[in-house]
Motif scaffolding. Structure first.
Motif, PDB file in Angstrom:
ATOM      1  N   MET A   1       0.972  -1.221   0.081  1.00  0.00           N
ATOM      2  CA  MET A   1       0.083   0.146   0.143  1.00  0.00           C
ATOM      3  C   MET A   1       0.828   1.248   0.223  1.00  0.00           C
ATOM      4  SD  MET A   1      -3.079  -0.749   2.623  1.00  0.00           S
ATOM      5  CE  MET A   1      -2.255  -1.118   3.900  1.00  0.00           C
ATOM      6  N   TYR A   2       0.282   2.462  -0.553  1.00  0.00           N
ATOM      7  CA  TYR A   2       0.890   3.697  -0.426  1.00  0.00           C
ATOM      8  C   TYR A   2      -0.013   4.697  -0.034  1.00  0.00           C
ATOM      9  CZ  TYR A   2       4.038   7.373  -2.241  1.00  0.00           C
ATOM     10  OH  TYR A   2       4.895   8.044  -2.361  1.00  0.00           O
ATOM     11  N   LEU A   3       0.518   5.763   0.654  1.00  0.00           N
ATOM     12  CA  LEU A   3      -0.377   6.801   0.965  1.00  0.00           C
ATOM     13  C   LEU A   3      -0.016   8.172   0.336  1.00  0.00           C
ATOM     14  CD1 LEU A   3      -2.665   7.948   3.166  1.00  0.00           C
ATOM     15  CD2 LEU A   3      -0.584   8.312   4.663  1.00  0.00           C
ATOM     16  N   ILE A   4      -1.167   8.587   0.066  1.00  0.00           N
ATOM     17  CA  ILE A   4      -0.931  10.114  -0.435  1.00  0.00           C
ATOM     18  C   ILE A   4      -2.053  10.869   0.440  1.00  0.00           C
ATOM     19  CG2 ILE A   4      -1.094  11.897  -2.384  1.00  0.00           C
ATOM     20  CD1 ILE A   4      -0.977   9.190  -4.337  1.00  0.00           C
ATOM     21  N   SER A   5      -1.171  11.779   0.931  1.00  0.00           N
ATOM     22  CA  SER A   5      -1.693  12.570   2.210  1.00  0.00           C
ATOM     23  C   SER A   5      -1.662  14.016   2.184  1.00  0.00           C
ATOM     24  CB  SER A   5      -1.519  12.067   3.520  1.00  0.00           C
ATOM     25  OG  SER A   5      -1.925  12.800   4.669  1.00  0.00           O
TER      26      SER A   5
ATOM     27  N   ASP B   1       0.184  13.886  10.184  1.00  0.00           N
ATOM     28  CA  ASP B   1      -0.052  13.027  11.457  1.00  0.00           C
ATOM     29  C   ASP B   1      -0.856  11.798  10.636  1.00  0.00           C
ATOM     30  OD1 ASP B   1       0.287  14.859  13.407  1.00  0.00           O
ATOM     31  OD2 ASP B   1      -1.880  15.726  13.354  1.00  0.00           O
ATOM     32  N   THR B   2      -1.544  11.893   9.632  1.00  0.00           N
ATOM     33  CA  THR B   2      -1.994  10.746   8.767  1.00  0.00           C
ATOM     34  C   THR B   2      -0.766   9.838   8.293  1.00  0.00           C
ATOM     35  OG1 THR B   2      -4.080  11.865   8.001  1.00  0.00           O
ATOM     36  CG2 THR B   2      -3.673   9.846   6.944  1.00  0.00           C
ATOM     37  N   LYS B   3       0.164  10.704   7.691  1.00  0.00           N
ATOM     38  CA  LYS B   3       1.258   9.876   7.334  1.00  0.00           C
ATOM     39  C   LYS B   3       2.057   9.208   8.228  1.00  0.00           C
ATOM     40  CE  LYS B   3       5.544  10.366   4.865  1.00  0.00           C
ATOM     41  NZ  LYS B   3       6.876  10.776   4.798  1.00  0.00           N
ATOM     42  N   THR B   4       2.146   9.685   9.566  1.00  0.00           N
ATOM     43  CA  THR B   4       2.772   9.052  10.472  1.00  0.00           C
ATOM     44  C   THR B   4       2.206   7.870  11.076  1.00  0.00           C
ATOM     45  OG1 THR B   4       3.753  11.242  11.311  1.00  0.00           O
ATOM     46  CG2 THR B   4       3.601   9.627  13.061  1.00  0.00           C
ATOM     47  N   GLY B   5       0.749   8.029  11.315  1.00  0.00           N
ATOM     48  CA  GLY B   5      -0.019   7.073  11.616  1.00  0.00           C
ATOM     49  C   GLY B   5       0.145   5.880  10.846  1.00  0.00           C
ATOM     50  N   MET B   6       0.029   5.931   9.320  1.00  0.00           N
ATOM     51  CA  MET B   6       0.113   4.903   8.522  1.00  0.00           C
ATOM     52  C   MET B   6       1.488   4.266   8.397  1.00  0.00           C
ATOM     53  SD  MET B   6      -2.854   4.412   7.559  1.00  0.00           S
ATOM     54  CE  MET B   6      -2.775   3.496   6.119  1.00  0.00           C
TER      55      MET B   6
ATOM     56  N   GLY C   1       3.100   0.408   8.733  1.00  0.00           N
ATOM     57  CA  GLY C   1       4.043  -0.125   7.687  1.00  0.00           C
ATOM     58  C   GLY C   1       3.833   0.277   6.429  1.00  0.00           C
ATOM     59  N   VAL C   2       3.000   1.400   6.498  1.00  0.00           N
ATOM     60  CA  VAL C   2       2.514   1.916   4.726  1.00  0.00           C
ATOM     61  C   VAL C   2       3.390   3.052   4.605  1.00  0.00           C
ATOM     62  CG1 VAL C   2       0.746   2.949   3.572  1.00  0.00           C
ATOM     63  CG2 VAL C   2       0.063   1.042   4.940  1.00  0.00           C
TER      64      VAL C   2
ATOM     65  N   ILE D   1       2.907  -1.527  -5.903  1.00  0.00           N
ATOM     66  CA  ILE D   1       1.819  -1.094  -5.225  1.00  0.00           C
ATOM     67  C   ILE D   1       0.417  -1.420  -5.799  1.00  0.00           C
ATOM     68  CG2 ILE D   1       0.830   1.251  -4.763  1.00  0.00           C
ATOM     69  CD1 ILE D   1       3.569   2.615  -4.959  1.00  0.00           C
ATOM     70  N   GLY D   2      -0.403  -2.019  -4.630  1.00  0.00           N
ATOM     71  CA  GLY D   2      -1.721  -2.568  -5.294  1.00  0.00           C
ATOM     72  C   GLY D   2      -2.928  -1.910  -4.700  1.00  0.00           C
ATOM     73  N   ILE D   3      -2.501  -0.997  -3.570  1.00  0.00           N
ATOM     74  CA  ILE D   3      -3.360  -0.135  -3.178  1.00  0.00           C
ATOM     75  C   ILE D   3      -2.933   1.263  -2.812  1.00  0.00           C
ATOM     76  CG2 ILE D   3      -5.122   0.120  -1.260  1.00  0.00           C
ATOM     77  CD1 ILE D   3      -5.197  -2.903  -0.577  1.00  0.00           C
ATOM     78  N   ILE D   4      -3.764   2.180  -3.417  1.00  0.00           N
ATOM     79  CA  ILE D   4      -3.124   3.834  -3.164  1.00  0.00           C
ATOM     80  C   ILE D   4      -4.238   4.196  -2.045  1.00  0.00           C
ATOM     81  CG2 ILE D   4      -2.827   5.918  -4.145  1.00  0.00           C
ATOM     82  CD1 ILE D   4      -1.987   4.572  -6.680  1.00  0.00           C
ATOM     83  N   LEU D   5      -3.813   4.447  -1.146  1.00  0.00           N
ATOM     84  CA  LEU D   5      -4.726   5.248   0.035  1.00  0.00           C
ATOM     85  C   LEU D   5      -4.405   6.767  -0.364  1.00  0.00           C
ATOM     86  CD1 LEU D   5      -3.690   3.305   3.206  1.00  0.00           C
ATOM     87  CD2 LEU D   5      -5.635   2.860   1.534  1.00  0.00           C
TER      88      LEU D   5
END
Length: 102
Positions: A3-7, A11-16, A20-21, A45-49
């Motif tokens: 998974m990969y996060l675009i925020s 705080d959201t990035k830190t939590g994810m 392990g994201v 990357i299979g899931i982009i959050l």
């Protein structure tokens, strides 16, 4: 697959990240589009959050990806301020998608 996060929120990035994201924090339209394009290039990357706020800013791009790409799955998530959705958003979505009132 990962998974990969675009925020838009550290705080959201830190939590994810604690889960392990990996991810990135962006604010400007060009940064958002570049981050999404880079994530699409990575075949692992299979899931982009993506936070709902950013998802609204590039709704056209997300719709295109959902319609034309097999992977990755794009999931819009609320950030630490909560969701921007109305309480009946899922019911409204079902009604629009299949024409049934539930």
């Amino acid at each position: 697959m990962k998974m990969y996060l675009i925020s838009d929120n550290v705080d959201t990035k830190t939590g994810m990240r604690l889960a392990g994201v990996e991810g990135v924090v962006v604010h400007e339209m060009e940064e958002i589009r570049n981050a999404l394009d880079e994530a699409l290039k990575d075949r692992d990357i299979g899931i982009i959050l993506i936070t709902e706020k950013l998802g609204k800013l590039i709704a056209d791009k997300i719709k295109d990806i959902k319609l034309n790409y097999h992977t990755p799955l794009i999931v819009e998530i609320p950030d630490r301020h909560g969701t921007g959705r109305t309480p009946d958003s899922i019911t409204k979505y079902v009604r629009e998608a299949i024409g049934l009132k539930i």
